[in-house]
Write an enzyme that holds these catalytic residues in place. Structure first.
Site, PDB file in Angstrom:
ATOM      1  N   LYS A  46      91.198  25.322  24.499  1.00 57.19           N
ATOM      2  CA  LYS A  46      91.738  26.279  23.523  1.00 57.19           C
ATOM      3  C   LYS A  46      92.399  25.500  22.387  1.00 57.19           C
ATOM      4  O   LYS A  46      93.400  24.820  22.596  1.00 57.19           O
ATOM      5  CB  LYS A  46      92.761  27.206  24.202  1.00 57.19           C
ATOM      6  CG  LYS A  46      93.540  28.104  23.230  1.00 57.19           C
ATOM      7  CD  LYS A  46      94.510  29.030  23.971  1.00 57.19           C
ATOM      8  CE  LYS A  46      95.385  29.829  22.992  1.00 57.19           C
ATOM      9  NZ  LYS A  46      96.374  30.687  23.673  1.00 57.19           N
ATOM     10  N   ASP A  63      99.608  30.153  16.678  1.00 61.19           N
ATOM     11  CA  ASP A  63      99.524  31.495  17.250  1.00 61.19           C
ATOM     12  C   ASP A  63     100.738  32.333  16.850  1.00 61.19           C
ATOM     13  O   ASP A  63     101.809  32.203  17.442  1.00 61.19           O
ATOM     14  CB  ASP A  63      99.436  31.383  18.787  1.00 61.19           C
ATOM     15  CG  ASP A  63      99.252  32.738  19.456  1.00 61.19           C
ATOM     16  OD1 ASP A  63      99.004  33.733  18.749  1.00 61.19           O
ATOM     17  OD2 ASP A  63      99.330  32.792  20.700  1.00 61.19           O
ATOM     18  N   LYS A 120     104.369  38.023  17.412  1.00 56.92           N
ATOM     19  CA  LYS A 120     105.375  37.520  18.351  1.00 56.92           C
ATOM     20  C   LYS A 120     106.765  37.647  17.753  1.00 56.92           C
ATOM     21  O   LYS A 120     106.904  37.620  16.533  1.00 56.92           O
ATOM     22  CB  LYS A 120     105.119  36.026  18.622  1.00 56.92           C
ATOM     23  CG  LYS A 120     103.930  35.716  19.483  1.00 56.92           C
ATOM     24  CD  LYS A 120     103.774  34.203  19.651  1.00 56.92           C
ATOM     25  CE  LYS A 120     102.556  33.855  20.488  1.00 56.92           C
ATOM     26  NZ  LYS A 120     102.665  34.291  21.888  1.00 56.92           N
ATOM     27  N   ASP A 166      99.676  25.441  20.517  1.00 59.38           N
ATOM     28  CA  ASP A 166      98.687  26.276  21.192  1.00 59.38           C
ATOM     29  C   ASP A 166      97.272  25.679  21.127  1.00 59.38           C
ATOM     30  O   ASP A 166      96.325  26.284  21.633  1.00 59.38           O
ATOM     31  CB  ASP A 166      98.714  27.688  20.577  1.00 59.38           C
ATOM     32  CG  ASP A 166      98.432  28.782  21.587  1.00 59.38           C
ATOM     33  OD1 ASP A 166      98.483  28.486  22.800  1.00 59.38           O
ATOM     34  OD2 ASP A 166      98.155  29.923  21.176  1.00 59.38           O
ATOM     35  N   ASP A 220      97.732  39.277  20.602  1.00 58.75           N
ATOM     36  CA  ASP A 220      98.386  38.028  21.019  1.00 58.75           C
ATOM     37  C   ASP A 220      97.698  37.414  22.246  1.00 58.75           C
ATOM     38  O   ASP A 220      97.922  36.247  22.574  1.00 58.75           O
ATOM     39  CB  ASP A 220      99.868  38.291  21.303  1.00 58.75           C
ATOM     40  CG  ASP A 220     100.687  37.009  21.356  1.00 58.75           C
ATOM     41  OD1 ASP A 220     100.147  35.952  20.969  1.00 58.75           O
ATOM     42  OD2 ASP A 220     101.854  37.073  21.778  1.00 58.75           O
ATOM     43  N   GLU A 278      94.885  36.151  22.528  1.00 60.93           N
ATOM     44  CA  GLU A 278      93.742  35.714  21.726  1.00 60.93           C
ATOM     45  C   GLU A 278      93.018  34.515  22.332  1.00 60.93           C
ATOM     46  O   GLU A 278      91.835  34.311  22.080  1.00 60.93           O
ATOM     47  CB  GLU A 278      94.201  35.368  20.303  1.00 60.93           C
ATOM     48  CG  GLU A 278      94.759  33.948  20.101  1.00 60.93           C
ATOM     49  CD  GLU A 278      95.999  33.646  20.931  1.00 60.93           C
ATOM     50  OE1 GLU A 278      96.706  34.590  21.313  1.00 60.93           O
ATOM     51  OE2 GLU A 278      96.258  32.456  21.205  1.00 60.93           O
ATOM     52  N   ARG A 337      92.002  33.888  25.309  1.00 61.87           N
ATOM     53  CA  ARG A 337      90.869  34.284  26.162  1.00 61.87           C
ATOM     54  C   ARG A 337      89.692  34.766  25.324  1.00 61.87           C
ATOM     55  O   ARG A 337      88.543  34.666  25.753  1.00 61.87           O
ATOM     56  CB  ARG A 337      91.351  35.351  27.161  1.00 61.87           C
ATOM     57  CG  ARG A 337      91.857  36.616  26.520  1.00 61.87           C
ATOM     58  CD  ARG A 337      92.682  37.457  27.488  1.00 61.87           C
ATOM     59  NE  ARG A 337      94.038  36.930  27.668  1.00 61.87           N
ATOM     60  CZ  ARG A 337      94.956  37.481  28.445  1.00 61.87           C
ATOM     61  NH1 ARG A 337      94.682  38.568  29.130  1.00 61.87           N
ATOM     62  NH2 ARG A 337      96.156  36.949  28.556  1.00 61.87           N
TER      63      ARG A 337
HETATM   64  N1  BES Z   1      99.699  31.063  23.402  1.00 56.30           N
HETATM   65  C1  BES Z   1     100.217  32.171  24.113  1.00 56.30           C
HETATM   66  C2  BES Z   1     100.744  31.790  25.502  1.00 56.30           C
HETATM   67  C3  BES Z   1     102.054  31.054  25.519  1.00 56.30           C
HETATM   68  C4  BES Z   1     103.237  31.742  25.378  1.00 56.30           C
HETATM   69  C5  BES Z   1     102.083  29.718  25.773  1.00 56.30           C
HETATM   70  C6  BES Z   1     104.436  31.060  25.446  1.00 56.30           C
HETATM   71  C7  BES Z   1     103.281  29.044  25.855  1.00 56.30           C
HETATM   72  C8  BES Z   1     104.462  29.709  25.681  1.00 56.30           C
HETATM   73  C9  BES Z   1      99.129  33.235  24.324  1.00 56.30           C
HETATM   74  O1  BES Z   1      98.202  33.340  23.315  1.00 56.30           O
HETATM   75  C10 BES Z   1      99.813  34.546  24.448  1.00 56.30           C
HETATM   76  O2  BES Z   1     100.476  34.921  23.520  1.00 56.30           O
HETATM   77  N2  BES Z   1      99.679  35.196  25.598  1.00 56.30           N
HETATM   78  C11 BES Z   1     100.340  36.424  25.832  1.00 56.30           C
HETATM   79  C12 BES Z   1      99.407  37.313  26.620  1.00 56.30           C
HETATM   80  C13 BES Z   1      99.889  38.732  26.751  1.00 56.30           C
HETATM   81  C14 BES Z   1      99.871  39.412  25.405  1.00 56.30           C
HETATM   82  C15 BES Z   1      99.010  39.446  27.727  1.00 56.30           C
HETATM   83  C16 BES Z   1     101.611  36.129  26.632  1.00 56.30           C
HETATM   84  O3  BES Z   1     101.604  35.259  27.487  1.00 56.30           O
HETATM   85  O4  BES Z   1     102.616  36.767  26.349  1.00 56.30           O
HETATM   86 ZN    ZN Z   2      97.868  31.573  22.189  1.00 53.87          ZN
HETATM   87 ZN    ZN Z   3      98.843  34.646  21.752  1.00 49.28          ZN
END
Ligand code: BES
Ligand code: ZN
Ligand code: ZN
Length: 515
Positions: free
Chosen positions: A280, A285, A292, A303, A362, A364, A366
């Site tokens: 990834k 992000d 966020k 990210d 968010d 994204e 996946r």
């Molecule tokens: N890049 C983030 C995951 C992340 C969050 C990594 C905090 C490190 C620290 C990812 O793209 C994301 O935002 N995932 C969301 C998924 C949710 C919306 C289902 C998450 O983990 O909140």
């Molecule tokens: Zn992300």
């Molecule tokens: Zn995200």
């Protein structure tokens, strides 16, 4: 840093580093193959400074004048019954830190004191890894140093900051007898692995406005230049469109920066199918329209660490001339809430034809990985491993010590565990079951990118990814959201407030053993 192996314990360097282990029964340092004077020094350290040989312990004797050396640094390796390669790696970083604190730029290491306590060649590798990993610092963007080239870049370039910072530049591992051939090989391996890991850290530490998708691709091309057997192809937006990467295009649509798809191919294994690594490479992000909160959002420059790790892995395999075929695929994009951005409820068709409704922009990672995993499957690889800072939930589950592993295959998990045992990069298997697959079914499309509930978010994310891996291909997903940056409190060889470069060493180990 220049690290060499040498026959003979005398060198012209003024400082000597000597190792001891801890005898857990007596609490005293255990030493082997050192002079009576050095033994005396350890005795003194024990009585005066409570030195026991414990992990991370050091005592520095300035003007000790022993064995032809002016200064002597005593270093503990930890419990004599548990001298793992990780203990030696930690000792390497402790040596670096202690010498830096004393402004020492060159030192001899008493190789016999180490090798007599832990004889394996991988002691040389682990010690060098600890030294080189600890030496990493991201200073490019400080105005005083901004004009100088970054260290490493995966190709063994010299550190041009040498004259300015009084850090360790030269290390001679000195032995009474001749160093064995495997020891030099171990040293060379450590140098390549750490150079590539530090390159990955550098890619991660660069901010989002520098490390855009196109820049990430350029860096991959640059790092592969002149490396035999390694080929890099970069797809631009037009090509990505033509190849029907619906997930990558959707995520990139809110950004002024074009996406990139980076393909790195290394051939070292004849005609056998490749091992495939997917990363990834989300260069920033924001969350997109499902934006966020501001707190710590700056960390989302990291990210792309999964993508960077894949780039570092391919460069490392090629430089090591590993006897394996490997492909690295990096999906690179920003996730921004621009005027053309993906909206909650939008549906797109991914490369493998499945439709996906996006309930949260968010989630994204996946979406972009979906296309890359489909593409990886088309290569009919031996196995697919992906690395992604995929979910905040993995931090809740595992903290910043272990990378979460998701796979349905016990055999694949065993391989991963074995590799992790060698490299010290900790992993922990997480559940991935039909329950989680159930949770990501769509309402008006085949799939939904989030589950209805908030629970088991890392597992449902993995279940989503699995939908894009062709059945029958061994696959594991590495969620590195907790381990890709800021882990120095756990691992002293990782830099403070920096990317860790996690998974390069484990991926290389995995690939090398995938025959
Ligand atoms: N890049 C983030 C995951 C992340 C969050 C990594 C905090 C490190 C620290 C990812 O793209 C994301 O935002 N995932 C969301 C998924 C949710 C919306 C289902 C998450 O983990 O909140
Ligand atoms: Zn992300
Ligand atoms: Zn995200």
């Amino acid at each position: 840093m220049k690290v060499i192996l040498k026959k003979g314990l005398r060198t012209s360097l003024p400082t000597l580093v000597v190792f001891a282990a801890k005898d857990s029964k007596s609490g005293k340092p255990i030493t082997e193959k050192i002079s009576a004077e050095l033994e005396q020094l350890f005795k003194m350290a024990h009585s005066d400074a409570n030195f026991s040989g414990e992990k991370r312990e050091t005592v520095f004797y300035r003007r000790a004048n022993v064995d032809g050396y002016t200064h002597v640094l005593l270093v503990g390796l930890g419990d004599s019954k548990n001298l793992t390669s990780e203990a030696v790696r930690i000792a390497g970083s402790v040596v670096y830190g202690a010498l830096k604190a004393h402004k020492i730029t060159g030192a001899a290491l008493h190789g016999d004191s180490l090798m007599s306590l832990r004889e394996e060649a991988d002691s040389i590798q682990a010690l060098t890894e600890g030294l080189e990993l600890a030496a990493y610092e991201f200073t490019d963007l400080k105005s005083k140093r901004a004009k100088e080239k970054p260290k490493g870049k995966g190709k063994g370039k010299k550190d041009k900051r040498a004259a300015e910072a009084p850090t360790l530049q030269q290390v001679t591992m000195a032995f009474g007898g001749s160093p064995k051939k495997e020891w030099s090989e171990a040293l060379r391996k450590a140098e390549i692995l750490t150079d590539c890991t530090n390159f990955v850290r550098w890619l991660g530490d660069n901010p989002g406005n520098f490390m855009t998708p196109s820049r990430l691709a350029q860096e991959a091309v640059q790092a592969a230049k002149g490396v035999a057997g390694l080929k890099v192809t970069v797809w631009n937006k037009a090509r990505i469109k033509k190849e029907r990467f619906g997930g990558l295009l959707s995520v990139a649509s809110g950004s002024a920066e074009e996406p990139r798809f980076i393909i790195m191919e290394y051939k070292g294994g004849g005609k056998s199918p490749p091992v495939c690594f997917v990363g990834k490479g989300l260069t920033f992000d924001t969350g997109g329209i499902s934006i966020k909160p501001s707190a710590a959002m700056e960390e989302m420059k990291y990210d792309m660490c999964g993508g960077a790790a894949v780039i570092g892995t391919l460069v490392a395999l090629a430089r090591l001339k590993a006897k394996v075929n490997a492909v690295g695929l990096v999906v690179a994009s920003e996730n921004m809430p621009g005027p053309a951005a993906l909206k909650p409820g939008d549906v797109f068709f991914a490369r493998n034809g499945k439709s996906v409704e996006v309930f949260n922009t968010d989630a994204e990672g996946r979406l972009i990985l979906a296309d890359a995993l489909s593409y990886a499957s088309e290569l009919k690889p031996k196995a697919i491993f992906d690395a992604a800072t995929l979910t905040g939930a993995i931090l809740i589950a595992l903290g910043n010590t272990h990378t979460g592993i998701f796979t349905r295959s016990d055999e694949v998990m065993q391989r991963i565990q074995k590799a992790s045992d060698v490299t010290g990069e900790l992993v922990w298997r997480m559940p991935l079951t039909d329950f989680h697959t159930e949770d990501i079914k769509g309402t008006h499309a085949d799939l939904c990118n989030i589950s209805g509930g908030r629970n088991a978010g890392s597992s449902t994310a993995a279940a989503f990814l699995e939908e894009f891996v062709a059945p029958g291909i061994p696959w594991a997903h590495f969620d590195i959201a907790g381990t890709a940056w800021n882990t120095s409190s756990r691992f002293p060889y990782n830099p403070r407030k920096s990317a860790t470069g996690v998974m390069v060493r484990t991926f290389v180990e995995l690939a090398e053993n995938y025959r």
